[in-house]
Design a protein around this motif. Structure first.
Motif, PDB file in Angstrom:
ATOM      1  N   MET A 132       0.825  -1.209   0.000  1.00  8.98           N
ATOM      2  CA  MET A 132       0.000   0.000   0.000  1.00  8.98           C
ATOM      3  C   MET A 132       0.860   1.260   0.000  1.00  8.98           C
ATOM      4  O   MET A 132       0.576   2.237  -0.705  1.00  8.98           O
ATOM      5  CB  MET A 132      -0.926   0.011   1.221  1.00  8.98           C
ATOM      6  N   LEU A 133       1.928   1.245   0.777  1.00  7.24           N
ATOM      7  CA  LEU A 133       2.807   2.405   0.850  1.00  7.24           C
ATOM      8  C   LEU A 133       3.551   2.610  -0.473  1.00  7.24           C
ATOM      9  O   LEU A 133       3.749   3.762  -0.911  1.00  7.24           O
ATOM     10  CB  LEU A 133       3.801   2.249   2.001  1.00  7.24           C
ATOM     11  N   ARG A 134       3.948   1.529  -1.125  1.00  8.50           N
ATOM     12  CA  ARG A 134       4.619   1.655  -2.421  1.00  8.50           C
ATOM     13  C   ARG A 134       3.682   2.222  -3.476  1.00  8.50           C
ATOM     14  O   ARG A 134       4.098   3.043  -4.311  1.00  8.50           O
ATOM     15  CB  ARG A 134       5.156   0.285  -2.858  1.00  8.50           C
ATOM     16  N   ARG A 135       2.416   1.809  -3.440  1.00  5.62           N
ATOM     17  CA  ARG A 135       1.444   2.381  -4.375  1.00  5.62           C
ATOM     18  C   ARG A 135       1.244   3.868  -4.112  1.00  5.62           C
ATOM     19  O   ARG A 135       1.064   4.666  -5.035  1.00  5.62           O
ATOM     20  CB  ARG A 135       0.099   1.647  -4.273  1.00  5.62           C
ATOM     21  N   THR A 163       1.938  12.512   2.445  1.00  8.82           N
ATOM     22  CA  THR A 163       2.207  11.731   1.243  1.00  8.82           C
ATOM     23  C   THR A 163       3.463  10.918   1.497  1.00  8.82           C
ATOM     24  O   THR A 163       4.319  11.310   2.307  1.00  8.82           O
ATOM     25  CB  THR A 163       2.419  12.635   0.017  1.00  8.82           C
ATOM     26  N   VAL A 164       3.595   9.790   0.816  1.00 11.71           N
ATOM     27  CA  VAL A 164       4.796   8.948   0.936  1.00 11.71           C
ATOM     28  C   VAL A 164       5.735   9.325  -0.204  1.00 11.71           C
ATOM     29  O   VAL A 164       5.417   9.129  -1.377  1.00 11.71           O
ATOM     30  CB  VAL A 164       4.438   7.450   0.873  1.00 11.71           C
ATOM     31  N   GLU A 165       6.884   9.892   0.128  1.00  9.85           N
ATOM     32  CA  GLU A 165       7.826  10.381  -0.880  1.00  9.85           C
ATOM     33  C   GLU A 165       8.751   9.283  -1.398  1.00  9.85           C
ATOM     34  O   GLU A 165       9.098   9.248  -2.578  1.00  9.85           O
ATOM     35  CB  GLU A 165       8.649  11.532  -0.304  1.00  9.85           C
ATOM     36  N   SER A 166       9.161   8.389  -0.508  1.00 13.82           N
ATOM     37  CA  SER A 166      10.060   7.306  -0.932  1.00 13.82           C
ATOM     38  C   SER A 166      10.077   6.209   0.116  1.00 13.82           C
ATOM     39  O   SER A 166       9.707   6.428   1.275  1.00 13.82           O
ATOM     40  CB  SER A 166      11.480   7.834  -1.155  1.00 13.82           C
ATOM     41  N   ILE A 167      10.506   5.024  -0.314  1.00 13.72           N
ATOM     42  CA  ILE A 167      10.685   3.884   0.591  1.00 13.72           C
ATOM     43  C   ILE A 167      12.066   3.297   0.335  1.00 13.72           C
ATOM     44  O   ILE A 167      12.457   3.064  -0.814  1.00 13.72           O
ATOM     45  CB  ILE A 167       9.606   2.807   0.375  1.00 13.72           C
ATOM     46  N   SER A 168      12.798   3.093   1.412  1.00 15.16           N
ATOM     47  CA  SER A 168      14.140   2.517   1.302  1.00 15.16           C
ATOM     48  C   SER A 168      14.321   1.486   2.405  1.00 15.16           C
ATOM     49  O   SER A 168      13.367   1.167   3.124  1.00 15.16           O
ATOM     50  CB  SER A 168      15.200   3.616   1.386  1.00 15.16           C
ATOM     51  N   ALA A 169      15.536   0.971   2.550  1.00 15.95           N
ATOM     52  CA  ALA A 169      15.831  -0.026   3.579  1.00 15.95           C
ATOM     53  C   ALA A 169      16.877   0.538   4.542  1.00 15.95           C
ATOM     54  O   ALA A 169      17.798   1.256   4.130  1.00 15.95           O
ATOM     55  CB  ALA A 169      16.328  -1.311   2.949  1.00 15.95           C
ATOM     56  N   ASP A 170      16.709   0.225   5.838  1.00 14.52           N
ATOM     57  CA  ASP A 170      17.704   0.681   6.807  1.00 14.52           C
ATOM     58  C   ASP A 170      18.896  -0.263   6.821  1.00 14.52           C
ATOM     59  O   ASP A 170      19.005  -1.161   5.962  1.00 14.52           O
ATOM     60  CB  ASP A 170      17.081   0.805   8.198  1.00 14.52           C
ATOM     61  N   ALA A 171      19.811  -0.091   7.768  1.00 14.14           N
ATOM     62  CA  ALA A 171      21.043  -0.880   7.823  1.00 14.14           C
ATOM     63  C   ALA A 171      20.771  -2.371   7.991  1.00 14.14           C
ATOM     64  O   ALA A 171      21.578  -3.204   7.568  1.00 14.14           O
ATOM     65  CB  ALA A 171      21.934  -0.376   8.954  1.00 14.14           C
ATOM     66  N   PRO A 223      12.218  -2.026   5.908  1.00  5.01           N
ATOM     67  CA  PRO A 223      11.726  -0.891   5.112  1.00  5.01           C
ATOM     68  C   PRO A 223      11.516   0.350   5.975  1.00  5.01           C
ATOM     69  O   PRO A 223      11.052   0.265   7.110  1.00  5.01           O
ATOM     70  CB  PRO A 223      10.411  -1.410   4.546  1.00  5.01           C
ATOM     71  N   THR A 224      11.858   1.504   5.425  1.00  5.11           N
ATOM     72  CA  THR A 224      11.602   2.791   6.065  1.00  5.11           C
ATOM     73  C   THR A 224      10.990   3.729   5.023  1.00  5.11           C
ATOM     74  O   THR A 224      11.356   3.687   3.845  1.00  5.11           O
ATOM     75  CB  THR A 224      12.880   3.422   6.632  1.00  5.11           C
ATOM     76  N   ALA A 225      10.078   4.574   5.461  1.00  4.09           N
ATOM     77  CA  ALA A 225       9.388   5.479   4.545  1.00  4.09           C
ATOM     78  C   ALA A 225       9.690   6.927   4.894  1.00  4.09           C
ATOM     79  O   ALA A 225       9.791   7.295   6.073  1.00  4.09           O
ATOM     80  CB  ALA A 225       7.877   5.237   4.596  1.00  4.09           C
TER      81      ALA A 225
END
Length: 310
Positions: free
Chosen positions: A22-25, A87-95, A99-101
């Motif tokens: 959902m967050l990626r969409r 709004t969700v600007e981006s999703i990445s991965a922590d160390a 997933p972090t948004a």
């Protein structure tokens, strides 16, 4: 309740349980989501937990640029434990690969303000939520984090010392746009125009009735007692009465031509809590002009004009 012209005040609905998909969409379609702020760090960054995804709203993305100075810091700190739109600007991965948004509340506020600039006019009735109260006024979220000021003097015809005598934080209320300063992105609200004229309120009472009231003013010549948020009467001066006291009063006379109600105090009662639902006479639409005074009143009329400010 009327529709809020497309602007959902923050915190009026429970946010869904977000999945990573959902967050990626939301990143791709720019959807406006809502979540509860759990923490604010020393740098004024906000942190949320969206399902299994940790999220952060950087300081520069928490509030719109037209909020500055001490008001900006208060606007950030006051979000902890409350829901915000983003709004969700981006999703990445922590160390560790979790997933972090990265979120933006500022973008939602700017979008909402642009929509309001195109469609909102003085006199428009809006839905809002009380987010903070000070002696001088109430801060009301009228949609997606856009906060407008409702000065205490505009809350009701019956005067109050503090907004907490009429509202509570989190309460859903109606209000009217009194001034919309588009250049500085500032909105001033009024409220009393929705609570009925003098005659509309007085029609609920008759001479000889004994009813509950609240002392709103203690003068040398008598005490003003609120019978309804937009209606007060005068009783004889009594040394045992204080502002905020609950009282039972008998209505001795009602004089529309002077906008006067004469009362007699029967006894002092415990103070009452502010009502959950206010007695609104107007609930939607756009007001051009509102007249509080009766048509045959001998005193200068009490009028609110709603006009566009250049």
């Amino acid at each position: 309740m009327p529709e809020n012209r497309g602007y959902l005040p923050e915190g009026l609905s429970a946010p869904p349980l977000y999945t990573l998909e959902m967050l990626r969409r939301a990143v791709s379609d720019g959807a406006v989501l809502e979540g509860t702020v759990q923490r604010c760090d020393g740098d004024l960054n906000l942190y949320l937990q969206l399902g299994s995804t940790s999220a952060k709203i950087p300081r520069e993305e928490v509030t719109a640029p037209w909020i500055s100075g001490a008001d900006r810091e208060i606007a950030v700190l006051s979000r902890v434990g409350k829901q915000v739109c983003f709004t969700v600007e981006s999703i990445s991965a922590d160390a560790k690969g979790a997933p972090t948004a990265l979120l933006s509340r500022r973008k939602v506020q700017e979008q909402a303000m642009e929509e309001m600039c195109r469609g909102l006019t003085p006199g428009a009735v809006v839905v809002g939520k009380v987010v903070r109260m000070e002696p001088f006024g109430t801060f009301v979220d009228i949609g997606r984090g856009i906060v407008a000021l409702l000065p205490t003097e505009y809350i009701s015809a019956a005067r109050i010392r503090h907004p907490n005598e009429r509202f509570r934080v989190g309460q859903k209320i109606l209000a009217v746009v009194k001034v919309f300063d588009r250049e500085n992105r500032r909105i001033t609200l009024t409220h009393k125009e929705l609570l009925g004229t003098w005659l509309e309120n007085a029609s609920r009472f008759s001479e000889g009735d004994t009813v509950r009231g609240t002392v709103r003013g203690v003068m040398d010549y008598g005490c003003f007692v609120e019978l309804a948020p937009n209606l007060s009467g005068l009783t004889d001066q009594r040394e045992d009465l204080r502002e905020g006291d609950g009282v039972s009063v008998t209505i001795r006379s009602i004089r529309p031509e002077r906008m006067k109600i004469k009362l007699q105090v029967i006894e002092v009662l415990p103070p009452a809590e502010p009502p959950e639902t206010l007695p609104y006479w107007i609930t939607d639409g756009v007001l051009d002009r509102w007249v509080y005074s009766p048509a045959n009143c001998e005193r200068p009329p009490v009028v609110t004009e709603f006009t566009e400010v250049p």
